[in-house]
Scaffold this active site. Structure first.
Site, PDB file in Angstrom:
ATOM      1  N   SER A   1       1.363  -1.513  -0.074  1.00 50.32           N
ATOM      2  CA  SER A   1       0.280  -0.005  -0.202  1.00 50.32           C
ATOM      3  C   SER A   1       0.850   1.162   0.077  1.00 50.32           C
ATOM      4  O   SER A   1       2.003   1.207   0.398  1.00 50.32           O
ATOM      5  CB  SER A   1      -1.075  -0.072   1.754  1.00 50.32           C
ATOM      6  OG  SER A   1      -1.702   0.987   1.406  1.00 50.32           O
ATOM      7  N   SER A   2       0.050   2.397  -0.676  1.00 46.89           N
ATOM      8  CA  SER A   2       1.139   3.548  -0.603  1.00 46.89           C
ATOM      9  C   SER A   2       1.394   4.210   1.008  1.00 46.89           C
ATOM     10  O   SER A   2       2.535   4.987   0.910  1.00 46.89           O
ATOM     11  CB  SER A   2       0.193   5.177  -1.591  1.00 46.89           C
ATOM     12  OG  SER A   2      -0.825   4.917  -0.688  1.00 46.89           O
ATOM     13  N   CYS A   3       0.499   4.127   2.005  1.00 53.00           N
ATOM     14  CA  CYS A   3       0.919   4.450   2.989  1.00 53.00           C
ATOM     15  C   CYS A   3       1.917   3.673   3.688  1.00 53.00           C
ATOM     16  O   CYS A   3       1.930   4.035   5.215  1.00 53.00           O
ATOM     17  CB  CYS A   3      -0.171   3.629   4.141  1.00 53.00           C
ATOM     18  SG  CYS A   3      -0.416   2.501   4.605  1.00 53.00           S
TER      19      CYS A   3
ATOM     20  N   TYR B   1      -0.852  -1.076  10.153  1.00 55.91           N
ATOM     21  CA  TYR B   1      -0.424  -1.708   9.520  1.00 55.91           C
ATOM     22  C   TYR B   1      -0.270  -1.464   7.881  1.00 55.91           C
ATOM     23  O   TYR B   1       0.519  -2.124   7.828  1.00 55.91           O
ATOM     24  CB  TYR B   1      -2.184  -0.881   7.713  1.00 55.91           C
ATOM     25  CG  TYR B   1      -2.748  -1.163   6.205  1.00 55.91           C
ATOM     26  CD1 TYR B   1      -2.962  -2.299   6.917  1.00 55.91           C
ATOM     27  CD2 TYR B   1      -2.449  -0.440   5.968  1.00 55.91           C
ATOM     28  CE1 TYR B   1      -3.730  -2.735   5.302  1.00 55.91           C
ATOM     29  CE2 TYR B   1      -2.330  -0.494   4.389  1.00 55.91           C
ATOM     30  CZ  TYR B   1      -3.326  -1.528   4.067  1.00 55.91           C
ATOM     31  OH  TYR B   1      -3.220  -2.246   3.079  1.00 55.91           O
TER      32      TYR B   1
ATOM     33  N   LYS C   1       2.034  -4.679   5.775  1.00 54.22           N
ATOM     34  CA  LYS C   1       3.120  -4.096   4.767  1.00 54.22           C
ATOM     35  C   LYS C   1       4.332  -4.099   4.970  1.00 54.22           C
ATOM     36  O   LYS C   1       4.427  -5.396   3.779  1.00 54.22           O
ATOM     37  CB  LYS C   1       2.174  -3.586   4.282  1.00 54.22           C
ATOM     38  CG  LYS C   1       0.395  -3.577   4.030  1.00 54.22           C
ATOM     39  CD  LYS C   1       0.368  -4.233   3.384  1.00 54.22           C
ATOM     40  CE  LYS C   1      -1.236  -4.789   2.944  1.00 54.22           C
ATOM     41  NZ  LYS C   1      -1.263  -5.924   2.277  1.00 54.22           N
TER      42      LYS C   1
ATOM     43  N   HIS D   1     -13.338   3.754   3.289  1.00 51.21           N
ATOM     44  CA  HIS D   1     -12.100   4.912   2.601  1.00 51.21           C
ATOM     45  C   HIS D   1     -12.564   5.973   1.883  1.00 51.21           C
ATOM     46  O   HIS D   1     -14.335   6.083   1.737  1.00 51.21           O
ATOM     47  CB  HIS D   1     -11.404   4.530   1.600  1.00 51.21           C
ATOM     48  CG  HIS D   1     -10.263   3.004   1.821  1.00 51.21           C
ATOM     49  ND1 HIS D   1     -10.333   1.960   1.804  1.00 51.21           N
ATOM     50  CD2 HIS D   1      -8.897   3.724   2.598  1.00 51.21           C
ATOM     51  CE1 HIS D   1     -10.087   1.132   2.401  1.00 51.21           C
ATOM     52  NE2 HIS D   1      -8.864   2.261   2.723  1.00 51.21           N
TER      53      HIS D   1
END
Ligand code: GFB
Length: 333
Positions: free
Chosen positions: A128-130, A157, A161, A200
């Protein structure tokens, strides 16, 4: 979709890419009911892949090592897409960090390790981009991973990841596996979660604005200040990118997947209002968090591989709304 040969220096030579997936290869899509997994299954079928295996949550708890082992032993897939994950929007992430870290660590560790044990030819892990630092330079290049502190609302999270990425890289290094990892930006589309507490921003706003219109309300509530910027990728583009990577990319370096364009949340609201045809007002609930100020991926690596997103944001919102209408998602608002 544009296909091309690898041109990234230092990643992997084109000649060493393993063969594309055979149309009859056994492909396991973990998380096939979710936003990403369901889109990948649809796209695989459209492309003529005929041996796709899936398993419902009721029959297989991916957090259980025993159950995952039994399943992989029985099925022996050739390829695995790891789309199963505990995901959610900013509030779900902030308020349930234990679930986000535990579920994701367990699911991905079980699948990755079992894939090594049962000799899966290739695995794609979705991050994920986070995973990137909160305040890193924009657009975000893959090499910015672990260069400074994470955004607090989703660090549990993100850490899970990051562990998934490191696990794929470690297995490739020590065991010679072919486990690749991609980092999608914020996603939306058919089969998204439209629950207002846990979703989201895009599906939440679509639902809020649509129901405000149907009820004849004069206003609706959005969270935060509207100032943050986000990049949105239509999930069918992501599915296309994932299959592309499975067929065209070998390497331990992570690959960002996005559009390369972002919008402010304020602008997103205006776009959704225009698509839905609602002219009422927005009330900003500033007691809710904004999260990271900006999260725009640098997608040069994917472009150099020969892939680019095709669906612009307005079209993607229209398609998502059409899907919601078809499946009566907002019925009983
Ligand atoms: O999409 P979102 O929940 O998560 O929120 P993140 C993005 C922005 O939209 C935030 C604002 O600034 C929210 O305050 N927003 C406005 C809303 N109205 C709403 C609303 O009604 N619902 C929601 N949910 N937001 C998530 C991470 O971060 O992004 C996950 O928490 C994951 O871990 C995911 O990485 C892709 O983009 O801030």
């Amino acid at each position: 979709m544009k296909k091309g040969l690898l041109m990234i220096a230092g990643l992997v030579a084109a000649a060493s890419i393993q063969a594309e997936m055979h149309k009859k290869a056994k492909i396991y899509v973990a998380g096939h009911r979710g936003l990403v997994g369901s889109a990948i299954v649809r796209q695989l079928k459209d492309e003529g892949y005929s041996n796709i295996i899936t398993c419902n949550h009721e029959e297989l708890d991916l957090r259980s090592q025993q159950e995952v082992y039994r399943f992989m032993h029985r099925e022996r897939p050739d390829y695995v897409f790891v789309c199963a994950a505990k995901v959610g929007g900013i509030l779900a992430n902030r308020d349930k960090p234990a679930e986000f870290i535990y579920d994701n660590l367990m699911i991905q560790s079980n699948i990755v390790h079992a894939s090594y044990h049962f000799k899966v030819k290739k695995l794609l892990f979705l991050g994920s981009s986070c995973i990137y630092p909160r305040d890193c330079p924009q657009p975000i290049k893959e090499e910015y991973l672990l260069t400074s502190a994470l955004e607090a609302t989703n660090d549990a999270y993100a850490i899970a990841k990051i562990a998934g990425i490191k696990m794929c890289q470690a297995y490739n290094k020590q065991y010679g596996t072919n486990f690749i990892a991609c980092m999608p930006t914020n996603l939306y589309g058919p089969n998204d979660n439209f629950n207002l507490e846990t979703s989201h921003v895009l599906p939440a706003l679509l639902r809020k604005i649509y129901t405000a219109k149907m009820r004849g309300d004069k206003e609706f509530i959005a969270w935060g200040t509207g100032a943050p910027f986000r990049e949105f990728l239509y999930v069918e583009d992501l599915a296309d990118a994932c299959i592309f990577l499975m067929n065209q990319y070998d390497g331990s370096e992570i690959v960002n997947i996005g559009t390369g364009r972002d919008v402010s949340i304020k602008k997103l609201v205006e776009m959704i209002k225009a698509v839905v045809g609602f002219e009422g007002d927005i009330v900003w609930d500033r007691s809710k968090p904004d999260g990271t100020p900006r999260k725009l991926l640098n997608v040069d690596r994917m472009r150099q591989l020969g892939w680019e997103a095709q669906t612009d944001l307005k079209l993607g919102i229209e398609k998502t709304l059409a899907w919601c209408d078809e499946y009566h998602i907002f019925e009983g608002y």
